[in-house]
Write a protein that holds these residues in place. Structure first.
Motif, short mmCIF file in Angstrom:
data_model
loop_
_atom_site.label_atom_id
_atom_site.label_comp_id
_atom_site.label_asym_id
_atom_site.label_seq_id
_atom_site.Cartn_x
_atom_site.Cartn_y
_atom_site.Cartn_z
N LEU A 151 -6.85 -3.01 -12.12
CA LEU A 151 -7.06 -3.91 -10.98
C LEU A 151 -6.33 -5.24 -11.18
O LEU A 151 -5.74 -5.79 -10.23
CB LEU A 151 -8.56 -4.16 -10.77
N VAL A 152 -6.35 -5.75 -12.41
CA VAL A 152 -5.66 -7.01 -12.70
C VAL A 152 -4.15 -6.85 -12.50
O VAL A 152 -3.50 -7.70 -11.88
CB VAL A 152 -5.96 -7.47 -14.14
N PHE A 153 -3.60 -5.75 -13.00
CA PHE A 153 -2.16 -5.52 -12.84
C PHE A 153 -1.81 -5.26 -11.37
O PHE A 153 -0.73 -5.65 -10.91
CB PHE A 153 -1.72 -4.34 -13.71
N MET A 154 -2.71 -4.62 -10.65
CA MET A 154 -2.47 -4.39 -9.23
C MET A 154 -2.43 -5.71 -8.47
O MET A 154 -1.56 -5.93 -7.60
CB MET A 154 -3.57 -3.49 -8.67
N LEU A 155 -3.35 -6.60 -8.79
CA LEU A 155 -3.37 -7.92 -8.16
C LEU A 155 -2.11 -8.70 -8.53
O LEU A 155 -1.50 -9.37 -7.67
CB LEU A 155 -4.62 -8.69 -8.61
N ALA A 156 -1.70 -8.61 -9.80
CA ALA A 156 -0.48 -9.31 -10.23
C ALA A 156 0.74 -8.78 -9.48
O ALA A 156 1.63 -9.56 -9.08
CB ALA A 156 -0.29 -9.14 -11.73
N ALA A 157 0.80 -7.47 -9.27
CA ALA A 157 1.93 -6.88 -8.55
C ALA A 157 1.95 -7.35 -7.10
O ALA A 157 3.02 -7.68 -6.55
CB ALA A 157 1.84 -5.36 -8.61
N TYR A 158 0.79 -7.41 -6.48
CA TYR A 158 0.71 -7.86 -5.08
C TYR A 158 1.13 -9.32 -4.96
O TYR A 158 1.90 -9.68 -4.06
CB TYR A 158 -0.71 -7.67 -4.56
N VAL A 159 0.63 -10.15 -5.86
CA VAL A 159 0.98 -11.58 -5.82
C VAL A 159 2.48 -11.77 -6.05
O VAL A 159 3.13 -12.56 -5.36
CB VAL A 159 0.16 -12.37 -6.87
N GLY A 209 5.62 -2.58 -13.41
CA GLY A 209 7.01 -2.48 -12.98
C GLY A 209 7.27 -3.22 -11.68
O GLY A 209 8.29 -3.89 -11.52
N ILE A 210 6.33 -3.12 -10.73
CA ILE A 210 6.49 -3.83 -9.45
C ILE A 210 6.48 -5.34 -9.67
O ILE A 210 7.31 -6.08 -9.12
CB ILE A 210 5.37 -3.42 -8.48
N ALA A 211 5.53 -5.81 -10.49
CA ALA A 211 5.41 -7.25 -10.73
C ALA A 211 6.66 -7.81 -11.39
O ALA A 211 7.20 -8.84 -10.96
CB ALA A 211 4.18 -7.52 -11.59
N ILE A 212 7.12 -7.13 -12.43
CA ILE A 212 8.32 -7.61 -13.14
C ILE A 212 9.55 -7.48 -12.26
O ILE A 212 10.42 -8.36 -12.25
CB ILE A 212 8.50 -6.84 -14.46
N GLY A 213 9.64 -6.39 -11.49
CA GLY A 213 10.78 -6.21 -10.60
C GLY A 213 10.88 -7.30 -9.55
O GLY A 213 11.97 -7.74 -9.19
N CYS A 214 9.73 -7.75 -9.05
CA CYS A 214 9.73 -8.82 -8.05
C CYS A 214 10.01 -10.19 -8.66
O CYS A 214 10.61 -11.06 -8.02
CB CYS A 214 8.38 -8.86 -7.33
N THR A 223 0.83 -1.21 0.00
CA THR A 223 0.00 0.00 0.00
C THR A 223 0.86 1.26 0.00
O THR A 223 0.60 2.21 -0.74
CB THR A 223 -0.93 0.01 1.23
N ALA A 224 1.91 1.25 0.82
CA ALA A 224 2.79 2.42 0.90
C ALA A 224 3.50 2.66 -0.42
O ALA A 224 3.61 3.81 -0.89
CB ALA A 224 3.81 2.22 2.02
N VAL A 225 3.98 1.59 -1.04
CA VAL A 225 4.68 1.72 -2.32
C VAL A 225 3.72 2.23 -3.39
O VAL A 225 4.08 3.10 -4.20
CB VAL A 225 5.30 0.36 -2.74
N MET A 226 2.51 1.70 -3.41
CA MET A 226 1.54 2.12 -4.40
C MET A 226 1.22 3.61 -4.26
O MET A 226 1.19 4.35 -5.25
CB MET A 226 0.25 1.30 -4.25
N VAL A 227 1.00 4.05 -3.04
CA VAL A 227 0.64 5.46 -2.82
C VAL A 227 1.81 6.37 -3.18
O VAL A 227 1.65 7.36 -3.91
CB VAL A 227 0.22 5.68 -1.35
N ALA A 228 3.00 6.03 -2.68
CA ALA A 228 4.17 6.88 -2.93
C ALA A 228 4.52 6.93 -4.41
O ALA A 228 4.74 8.01 -4.98
CB ALA A 228 5.36 6.37 -2.12
N ASN A 229 4.55 5.77 -5.04
CA ASN A 229 4.91 5.72 -6.47
C ASN A 229 3.84 6.38 -7.34
O ASN A 229 4.16 6.98 -8.37
CB ASN A 229 5.12 4.28 -6.91
N THR A 230 2.58 6.24 -6.95
CA THR A 230 1.52 6.87 -7.73
C THR A 230 1.66 8.39 -7.72
O THR A 230 1.53 9.05 -8.76
CB THR A 230 0.14 6.48 -7.17
N VAL A 231 1.95 8.94 -6.55
CA VAL A 231 2.11 10.39 -6.44
C VAL A 231 3.30 10.86 -7.27
O VAL A 231 3.21 11.82 -8.05
CB VAL A 231 2.29 10.81 -4.97
N LEU A 232 4.44 10.17 -7.13
CA LEU A 232 5.64 10.57 -7.86
C LEU A 232 5.46 10.40 -9.37
O LEU A 232 5.85 11.28 -10.16
CB LEU A 232 6.84 9.75 -7.38
N ALA A 233 4.87 9.28 -9.77
CA ALA A 233 4.66 9.03 -11.19
C ALA A 233 3.66 10.02 -11.78
O ALA A 233 3.82 10.49 -12.92
CB ALA A 233 4.17 7.60 -11.41
#
Length: 274
Positions: free
Chosen positions: A254-262, A107-112, A55-65
């Motif tokens: 939403l699909v990409f968000m779920l993929a990033a979380y998983v 980016g989060i999903a691929i990075g992980c 959640t923190a990464v999503m919020v921070a990265n969303t604001v910066l992006a």
């Protein structure tokens, strides 16, 4: 007001999508290696849960992006001369905001899931390349062979670009460079040339304007941006119009968000076992 300016304007829309999605993906990927070791150590020490970190990464990265996208796209929006309507501007930036979220989650999903940047690049291109090819910009829908059209509908880029095109062109009236005006101009010039030639042969002076050569027929000097949307297969609008496009694009987010979380969850569990 120039009908022929539609393609350059569409190119600017594509650039805006490119920045909001692919640039955001790359920025997120570049941060992944540096954050991975620290994240695993702190997570293993129980400093925070996966959900809290995500959640923190999503919020921070969303604001910066979003700020980064706005810094590039806002000058582009003003320089190109997109619609000054507040409603249309909100639709424009709303679509880019969703594309930014998709890019960040990608980016989060691929990075992980990747161990280094080379592996990340290999994973990224098979995802992004089809999205760009079947976005409707490189190959318009009406020009695609039937067997490629399903890929068009699977591309989230075409939903983003479709929103921008429908938003900008569907209600816009152009007064110069319209196809019908160009044809009429050619006909009138031909008529004037023929009459002028006849006048020379019979030794009399001809003083006709283009309006005189129209022989009383109405002259339509405007055309709608819907003409360009018809050519690209966006008109009449599918999926219920812009609202439907937003729903589909939001579902992709939403699909990409779920993929990033998983992907993050799996990565941390592997670290715990290792």
């Amino acid at each position: 007001d120039e009908f022929t300016a539609i393609f350059p304007v569409t190119s600017c829309m594509f650039i805006a999508l490119f920045n909001s999605n692919l640039d955001t993906t790359m920025e997120t990927l570049l941060k992944a290696p540096a954050a991975r070791a620290l994240l695993r150590r702190e997570w293993l020490n129980g400093l925070y849960s996966t959900e809290a970190y995500f959640t923190a990464v999503m919020v921070a990265n969303t604001v910066l992006a979003a700020l980064n996208t706005l810094a590039l796209v806002l000058p582009l929006y003003l320089l190109v001369g997109f619609s000054t309507s507040l409603e249309r501007a909100a639709v424009f930036f709303g679509a880019l905001a969703i594309m930014t979220v998709i890019g960040m989650c990608n980016g989060i999903a691929i990075g992980c899931a990747s161990s280094d940047m080379d592996e990340a690049r290999k994973m990224l291109m098979p995802i992004i390349a089809p999205q760009m090819i079947f976005s409707g910009y490189v190959l318009p829908y009406n020009d695609l062979p039937v067997y490629f059209k399903p890929f068009y509908y699977l591309s989230f880029w075409q939903y983003g670009l479709g929103i921008l095109q429908l938003n900008e062109f569907s209600e816009h009236e152009y007064s110069r460079g319209c196809p019908n005006v160009t044809v009429e101009d050619a006909c009138y010039e031909g008529a004037l040339a023929l009459l002028g030639h006849q006048a020379q042969q019979h030794n009399f002076t001809l003083n006709l304007t283009q309006a005189d050569a129209a022989f009383g027929f109405p002259f339509n000097g405007t055309c709608s941006g819907k003409r360009s949307l018809e050519v690209t297969g966006l008109w009449p609008p599918k999926f219920g119009g812009i609202g439907g496009y937003f729903l589909i694009l939001g579902a992709y987010a939403l699909v990409f968000m779920l993929a990033a979380y998983v992907a993050l969850k799996v990565s941390l569990r592997k670290a715990a076992r290792g």
